[in-house]
Scaffold this active site. Structure first.
Site, PDB file in Angstrom:
ATOM      1  N   CYS A 176       2.294   2.531 -11.406  1.00 49.78           N
ATOM      2  CA  CYS A 176       1.967   2.792 -10.008  1.00 49.78           C
ATOM      3  C   CYS A 176       2.923   3.766  -9.339  1.00 49.78           C
ATOM      4  O   CYS A 176       2.765   4.082  -8.162  1.00 49.78           O
ATOM      5  CB  CYS A 176       1.926   1.478  -9.242  1.00 49.78           C
ATOM      6  SG  CYS A 176       0.844   0.269 -10.047  1.00 49.78           S
ATOM      7  N   HIS A 316       5.269   0.476  -0.402  1.00 43.86           N
ATOM      8  CA  HIS A 316       4.437   0.231  -1.582  1.00 43.86           C
ATOM      9  C   HIS A 316       3.434  -0.864  -1.228  1.00 43.86           C
ATOM     10  O   HIS A 316       2.261  -0.753  -1.552  1.00 43.86           O
ATOM     11  CB  HIS A 316       5.309  -0.156  -2.764  1.00 43.86           C
ATOM     12  CG  HIS A 316       4.582  -0.222  -4.063  1.00 43.86           C
ATOM     13  ND1 HIS A 316       3.841   0.833  -4.549  1.00 43.86           N
ATOM     14  CD2 HIS A 316       4.474  -1.213  -4.988  1.00 43.86           C
ATOM     15  CE1 HIS A 316       3.300   0.489  -5.721  1.00 43.86           C
ATOM     16  NE2 HIS A 316       3.671  -0.749  -5.994  1.00 43.86           N
ATOM     17  N   GLU A 327      10.413  -5.760  -1.156  1.00 43.48           N
ATOM     18  CA  GLU A 327      10.455  -4.449  -0.514  1.00 43.48           C
ATOM     19  C   GLU A 327      10.983  -4.563   0.916  1.00 43.48           C
ATOM     20  O   GLU A 327      11.757  -3.704   1.366  1.00 43.48           O
ATOM     21  CB  GLU A 327       9.077  -3.803  -0.515  1.00 43.48           C
ATOM     22  CG  GLU A 327       9.099  -2.377   0.006  1.00 43.48           C
ATOM     23  CD  GLU A 327       7.791  -1.637  -0.157  1.00 43.48           C
ATOM     24  OE1 GLU A 327       7.789  -0.395   0.025  1.00 43.48           O
ATOM     25  OE2 GLU A 327       6.764  -2.270  -0.469  1.00 43.48           O
ATOM     26  N   LYS A 348      -2.385   0.395   1.686  1.00 35.32           N
ATOM     27  CA  LYS A 348      -3.118  -0.357   0.663  1.00 35.32           C
ATOM     28  C   LYS A 348      -3.929  -1.494   1.281  1.00 35.32           C
ATOM     29  O   LYS A 348      -4.841  -2.010   0.643  1.00 35.32           O
ATOM     30  CB  LYS A 348      -2.160  -0.909  -0.399  1.00 35.32           C
ATOM     31  CG  LYS A 348      -1.544   0.135  -1.310  1.00 35.32           C
ATOM     32  CD  LYS A 348      -0.693  -0.504  -2.399  1.00 35.32           C
ATOM     33  CE  LYS A 348      -0.083   0.535  -3.328  1.00 35.32           C
ATOM     34  NZ  LYS A 348       1.020   1.292  -2.684  1.00 35.32           N
ATOM     35  N   HIS A 353      -5.164  -0.820  -3.992  1.00 38.18           N
ATOM     36  CA  HIS A 353      -4.072  -0.239  -4.786  1.00 38.18           C
ATOM     37  C   HIS A 353      -4.649   0.763  -5.776  1.00 38.18           C
ATOM     38  O   HIS A 353      -5.337   0.394  -6.716  1.00 38.18           O
ATOM     39  CB  HIS A 353      -3.322  -1.353  -5.518  1.00 38.18           C
ATOM     40  CG  HIS A 353      -2.030  -0.909  -6.113  1.00 38.18           C
ATOM     41  ND1 HIS A 353      -1.651   0.413  -6.197  1.00 38.18           N
ATOM     42  CD2 HIS A 353      -1.004  -1.631  -6.668  1.00 38.18           C
ATOM     43  CE1 HIS A 353      -0.463   0.495  -6.767  1.00 38.18           C
ATOM     44  NE2 HIS A 353      -0.048  -0.734  -7.051  1.00 38.18           N
ATOM     45  N   PHE A 412       4.919  -1.179 -12.662  1.00 35.41           N
ATOM     46  CA  PHE A 412       5.225  -2.079 -13.776  1.00 35.41           C
ATOM     47  C   PHE A 412       6.149  -1.355 -14.752  1.00 35.41           C
ATOM     48  O   PHE A 412       5.965  -0.173 -15.048  1.00 35.41           O
ATOM     49  CB  PHE A 412       3.946  -2.489 -14.498  1.00 35.41           C
ATOM     50  CG  PHE A 412       3.120  -3.533 -13.783  1.00 35.41           C
ATOM     51  CD1 PHE A 412       3.576  -4.161 -12.637  1.00 35.41           C
ATOM     52  CD2 PHE A 412       1.877  -3.891 -14.270  1.00 35.41           C
ATOM     53  CE1 PHE A 412       2.809  -5.117 -11.989  1.00 35.41           C
ATOM     54  CE2 PHE A 412       1.097  -4.856 -13.636  1.00 35.41           C
ATOM     55  CZ  PHE A 412       1.566  -5.461 -12.495  1.00 35.41           C
TER      56      PHE A 412
END
Length: 427
Positions: A176, A316, A327, A348, A353, A412
């Protein structure tokens, strides 16, 4: 044009393109984001049934590439590559570089124009279709276009062929964070004098049976199948996972002196790039967002930004329990007391996403926030999480001067990227 010392080279943005679940094209997508529109709905790309724990996604609807691509190209390009080409065409047109005669006729040396485009997965739709053909009809019936349709690097390859861009050309694959890495590396390429213009961004089209099943098995996605429009709820206490999205974002980056010499309208500036690794876990973020903190600090230092100049953070903000909490902690650690003065937003909540394309779409949003003085809301935030205690614009879009914005992307594998963008005041 001779090379210029990296420290002296400012990198500006002259064109942007967007393909999102809330709108195709920058104007439509930006209007929808400011209005708090949701792209969520039941999956329609394939027949989905109750065997799938998650049956919702944020799909790009009404996507018609025929205005940009020929029928033959549409047949031979995976959906993710089609997204990339259409977003790039909008950005190049916006920058005044898609006109007759190509790059050279518009004041750009093709040897000094490159493409870096990220994708976390590539042509997974083609991959799944050809696997079925192999199993049911044998190896002789696998398409000769399978490999070039599937490989993630075909997106920048096709863009370079279309515009005759003969500079640096590759893809970044970091889950991502893929397209944020692409923009950052394009920024560096211009800074160090290896190019004058870079077409950068990311693309993803992963709403497919295998991908939906895989993420569902990880229990990473929301299972609010009866309320798809409100399922993506970053920073909300009841969040239960992300909602899959798809689309593309593209930015045209140029050395300031090149853009000014050809009379281009400058939309904003990419001012800093930070990147790090968590070195912690294959999917979970490091406690307190340690890796995110490192990337954010690096971007701020690279841009020469004082904390007080940052007015907006495009988070994010995935709507997963761990990410949103870590975050928030990272933003507080990095910005200190100034964290109380900024707006943090997660687009998002509306787009879902977009995996490898998320960073590019959100960089465009951050740039537009700087340019327009407007910040999209975080929708569906109804029950605040005590651990997520910043201003997320949950009450609607904000009108606010945005001198500088940070755009965060985490992937990831522990990949972290932060891009710092500045407002640009044209004469």
């Amino acid at each position: 044009m001779g090379m210029t010392n990296r420290a002296e080279r400012e990198v500006v943005v002259t064109g942007v393109g967007l393909i999102t679940p809330v709108g195709v094209g920058v104007a439509q997508a930006w209007e929808a984001l400011l209005a708090g529109a949701s792209g969520g709905g039941t999956v329609t790309h394939f027949e989905i049934d109750e065997r799938y724990p998650t049956r919702i996604a944020c799909e790009v609807r009404d996507f018609d590439p025929s205005g940009v691509l020929e029928a033959k190209e549409i047949r031979r390009y995976d959906r993710f590559a089609q997204f990339a080409l259409v977003a790039a065409e909008e950005a190049m047109t916006n920058a005044g570089l898609a006109g007759e005669g190509g790059l050279q006729a518009n004041g750009v040396d093709p040897e000094r124009c490159g493409v870096i485009f990220g994708s976390g997965i590539g042509g997974i739709q083609t991959f799944e279709e050809q696997c079925k053909i192999l199993q049911s009809r044998g190896p002789g019936r696998v398409s000769p276009f399978f490999v070039p349709m599937f490989i993630p690097d075909i997106a920048p390859g096709l863009i370079s062929i279309r515009y005759g861009a003969r500079g640096a050309n590759y893809t970044t694959v970091s889950a991502c964070a893929s397209s944020a890495h692409a923009i950052g590396e394009a920024f560096r390429t211009i800074q160090r004098g290896d190019a004058d213009v870079m077409i950068a961004g990311g693309t993803e089209a992963t709403i497919t049976p295998l991908t939906m099943a895989g993420f569902a098995s990880m229990k990473a996605m929301s299972t609010r199948n009866d309320e798809p429009e409100t399922a993506s709820r970053p920073f909300d206490a009841t969040r239960d996972g992300f909602v899959m999205g798809e689309g593309a974002g593209c930015l045209i980056l140029e050395a300031r002196e090149v853009a000014e010499a050809r009379g281009a309208l400058i939309l904003g500036q990419v001012a800093g790039y930070g990147l790090s690794a968590d070195a912690y876990h294959i999917t979970a973020p490091a406690p307190d967002g340690a890796g995110a903190q490192s990337a954010m600090r690096m971007a701020l230092a690279d841009a020469g930004l004082a904390l007080e100049e940052v007015d907006y953070v495009n988070a994010h903000g995935t709507s997963t329990p761990h990410n949103d909490r870590s975050e928030t902690a990272a933003i507080r650690q990095v910005l200190g007391d100034h964290a109380e003065n900024i707006v943090v937003g997660s687009t998002k909540s509306m787009t879902g996403h977009l995996l490898g394309a998320a960073g590019a779409v959100e960089a465009v949003v951050s740039l537009l926030a700087c340019r327009e003085g407007k910040i999209p809301p975080t929708i569906n935030l109804r029950e605040p999480d005590p651990d997520c205690d910043l201003d997320y614009a949950a009450d609607g879009a904000r009108e606010k001067e945005v001198r500088a914005a940070l755009s965060n992307s985490f992937g990831f594998g522990g990949h972290n990227v932060c891009l710092a963008l500045r407002r640009w005041d044209n004469p």
